[in-house]
Design an enzyme around this catalytic site. Structure first.
Site, short mmCIF file in Angstrom:
data_model
loop_
_atom_site.label_atom_id
_atom_site.label_comp_id
_atom_site.label_asym_id
_atom_site.label_seq_id
_atom_site.Cartn_x
_atom_site.Cartn_y
_atom_site.Cartn_z
N PHE A 95 0.97 -1.29 0.01
CA PHE A 95 -0.04 0.23 0.06
C PHE A 95 0.76 1.23 0.00
O PHE A 95 0.69 2.21 -0.74
CB PHE A 95 -0.94 -0.04 1.19
N PHE A 96 2.05 1.24 0.79
CA PHE A 96 2.91 2.44 1.06
C PHE A 96 3.46 2.61 -0.23
O PHE A 96 3.95 3.60 -1.02
CB PHE A 96 3.84 2.29 1.91
N PHE A 198 -7.33 7.15 3.34
CA PHE A 198 -6.86 6.45 4.49
C PHE A 198 -7.04 5.17 4.46
O PHE A 198 -6.32 4.21 5.42
CB PHE A 198 -6.88 7.28 5.53
N ARG A 338 9.88 7.91 6.61
CA ARG A 338 8.87 8.32 5.61
C ARG A 338 8.69 9.81 5.96
O ARG A 338 8.08 10.43 5.18
CB ARG A 338 7.63 7.52 5.83
#
Length: 361
Positions: A95-96, A198, A338
């Site tokens: 997902f990231f 999200f 990140r």
């Protein structure tokens, strides 16, 4: 292993939380835990990223552990089987990477690439086994992780997960179009979009395989369950906005609660930061009340029958993990590379991303 501020050892935390981002209530009332399988998760997800070619080998070597993606999930889904937590961690890492591809396609003006990827993800979601060897590694990696997630619970859960993720893909497309046109959503529009980008209901859905039980609609949709589930996700999204605001301003983003407040509510940047913080703190207070209601609901479900006992235990597990999300999200933002924008050579370009176009042309 990262230091734990509330572990049973006397080892002090190595993480310094900036005062403007510190939440003493999280540090005091939400003790941090990690799934016991965490060391293997970190190693296996790193190998999975390499095997699926989701990040270049040099970037996996240099950045994967420091990004702490496995820490985030291992601090959330306590009680999950090793197989379930591994599948969730791989999916989360995917997902990231997807989020980064979305950003790079936009920054480098590749709308056709993004559109092609969007349609392929929709297709892979409905038939993951048919996309395991797709030439776009992001599609193949997605198919692999989704096929594994689909193996744990009945088809009805799979269909719900797919329905929720189809909505996430479309929300990412709305973000793509908003950013291309420079459109900053108003606050309420942004908050509704944020619940999708999200992936609030995806992370909530994954509480169920972690508990080993699909919850019936009557339980899952009951306000006593749904309220703390939403609050835990809102906290995570808004705290993310607070922590990522410098990164997103540097990257010409238009999707952040702070950016919407400055653009449409006439706030200064300092006032917007205070308003996000106020909402975050209110979210925590409301969760503590909703949590008690949810646990009473779980007690009522345990009516002495075998099924009642199973449902009561599953809801108790899910609510406990909703609580874990607060501490896991909080510490992730201060440990993960990140968000360490000040250490990047270019504040608008994360050092762990691949800027090249990807996928079959």
């Amino acid at each position: 292993m990262h230091a734990f501020p509330h572990s049973t050892t006397s080892t002090p935390t190595a993480v310094a939380v900036p005062p403007q981002l510190a939440l003493p209530v999280i540090e005091a009332e939400f003790p941090r835990q990690l799934h016991p399988y965490w060391p293997q998760l970190q190693e296996k997800t790193r190998l999975w990223l390499l095997e699926k070619r989701l990040m270049p080998a040099d970037k996996v070597q240099e950045y994967a552990d420091g990004l702490c993606y496995t820490d985030l999930m291992a601090g959330y889904y306590l009680g999950a089987s090793d197989e379930v937590i591994q599948a969730i961690c791989d999916y989360s890492a995917w997902f990231f990477v997807w989020d980064d591809r979305h950003d790079r396609d936009l920054v480098h003006g590749r709308p056709a690439d993004w559109r092609r990827l969007r349609f392929r993800l929709h297709a892979a979601l409905d038939a993951p086994l048919h996309h395991l060897h797709h030439p776009d590694t992001l599609v193949a990696g997605f198919a692999d992780s989704v096929a594994r997630l689909y193996s744990f619970l009945p088809v009805t859960w799979n269909q719900r997960f797919a329905r929720h993720f189809h909505a996430v893909v479309e929300a990412y497309d709305r973000e793509f179009r908003n950013r291309r046109s420079g459109y900053v959503p108003r606050v309420e529009e942004y908050l509704a979009l944020r619940r999708l980008t999200f992936a609030h209901w995806i992370w909530t859905d994954l509480l169920e395989p972690s508990a080993g039980t699909e919850l019936p609609d009557a339980v899952r949709k009951n306000p006593a369950y749904r309220r703390p589930a939403l609050l835990s996700q809102e906290f995570a999204a808004w705290y993310n906005d607070l922590c990522s605001l410098p990164k997103e301003i540097a990257g010409d983003e238009v999707h952040n609660l702070g950016i919407s407040l400055v653009t449409h509510e006439g706030m200064s940047l300092e006032q917007a930061v205070e308003e996000i913080r106020r909402r975050v703190e209110e979210c925590i207070r409301e969760f503590l009340v909703a949590e008690r209601t949810a646990l009473r609901f779980a007690d009522r479900l345990d009516d002495g029958t075998v099924r009642g006992k199973e449902l009561g235990a599953a809801v108790t597990s899910c609510v406990g993990n909703m609580r874990n999300w607060f501490s896991s999200v909080y510490w992730f933002h201060h440990e993960s590379g990140r968000y360490m924008v000040d250490s990047w050579d270019d504040r608008s370009t994360p050092p762990y991303v691949n800027n090249e176009a990807a996928g079959e042309k």
